[in-house]
Every structure is written in structure tokens, then in C-alpha cells.
Write a protein that holds these residues in place. Sequence first.
Motif, PDB file in Angstrom:
ATOM      1  N   ARG A  47       0.878  -1.164   0.000  1.00  0.00           N
ATOM      2  CA  ARG A  47       0.000   0.000   0.000  1.00  0.00           C
ATOM      3  C   ARG A  47       0.913   1.212   0.000  1.00  0.00           C
ATOM      4  N   THR A  49       1.446   5.592  -0.495  1.00  0.00           N
ATOM      5  CA  THR A  49       0.772   6.868  -0.298  1.00  0.00           C
ATOM      6  C   THR A  49       1.502   7.945  -1.079  1.00  0.00           C
ATOM      7  N   VAL A  70      -2.715  10.059  -9.088  1.00  0.00           N
ATOM      8  CA  VAL A  70      -2.693   9.862  -7.644  1.00  0.00           C
ATOM      9  C   VAL A  70      -2.764  11.242  -7.012  1.00  0.00           C
ATOM     10  N   THR A  71      -3.358  11.317  -5.845  1.00  0.00           N
ATOM     11  CA  THR A  71      -3.482  12.593  -5.148  1.00  0.00           C
ATOM     12  C   THR A  71      -2.835  12.494  -3.773  1.00  0.00           C
ATOM     13  N   ASN A  73      -1.824  12.348  -0.010  1.00  0.00           N
ATOM     14  CA  ASN A  73      -2.358  11.737   1.210  1.00  0.00           C
ATOM     15  C   ASN A  73      -3.385  10.639   0.968  1.00  0.00           C
ATOM     16  N   HIS A  74      -3.419  10.087  -0.233  1.00  0.00           N
ATOM     17  CA  HIS A  74      -4.303   8.966  -0.532  1.00  0.00           C
ATOM     18  C   HIS A  74      -3.451   7.711  -0.726  1.00  0.00           C
ATOM     19  N   TYR A  76      -2.780   3.817  -2.305  1.00  0.00           N
ATOM     20  CA  TYR A  76      -3.011   3.075  -3.545  1.00  0.00           C
ATOM     21  C   TYR A  76      -2.352   1.705  -3.439  1.00  0.00           C
ATOM     22  N   ASP A  99      -7.320   4.413  -8.874  1.00  0.00           N
ATOM     23  CA  ASP A  99      -8.743   4.469  -8.524  1.00  0.00           C
ATOM     24  C   ASP A  99      -9.625   3.959  -9.652  1.00  0.00           C
TER      25      ASP A  99
END
Length: 123
Positions: A47, A49, A70-71, A73-74, A76, A99
Motif C-alpha cells: 500500500r 501513499t 494519484v493525489t 495523502n491517498h 493506492y 482508482d
Amino acid sequence: MAILATAALGASVSGVMPATLVTSAEAAPVTASAAVVGNVHAGAPYRVTAWTFATVRNQPRSAGGRVDKVTANHGYDAYCWIHGENINGNTIWVRQLGDARVQGYVPAAYLTGGVTGGVGTKC
């Protein structure tokens, strides 16, 4: 010695079958990309970030086609890393599933977790 010889011949010792020895030449390589079914991985071992916005590309280079983003603080799902174009002094790109459930590559320079973005498996 008799127990070792019996186990080596494939006989049961105390009701337990011995493990089968496989040489490195016989073993199939296990890689993160081996788990790909169609365009979706069977399971994501990492995972990651993003610390900033970044474009996910279909190749590990900035000229690759955009497939996702990707953004900051999310988190993936990521599978492995590969060398690609140098981005901010780092040639590592992480293969991930965004996403939109489309696989692509994001520069590790835009991920938290060190040089490889926290991904330990090389593609």
C-alpha cells in the motif's frame, strides 16, 4: 541416517510426507507481475501513499500515456517497481492500480516511503 535416506526417497516418516526438493532451474520465477489476470492483479502486496498529485502513466516515463492519477495523502495498491525515466533524481517507477482500476506507473519520487515508495518487489 536411515531416517534421512528414507525421507530423501519420498517415503513417509512418522506419517508425514517429506517436502519435495526443487532446484532453482526447475522453479518457476515468482514475480509481482505474475499475478496479473487480464488488467487486474490478483492481490496487492503493498500500500503506497502519494505525498503530492502525480500522473499515472502506461509506461515508466513522462511521455507515456496518462491512465490515471494519484493525489496527496491517498493510499493506492502497488505491486512492484521498475527503473524508468529519472524524475527528481530518482529512476524508480512503481507499478500500481489506480482508482479507475487501470494499471500504470507512477514515479516513486512522488510517493512516501523512501526511494522505492515503500515497495520491496522489483518487477
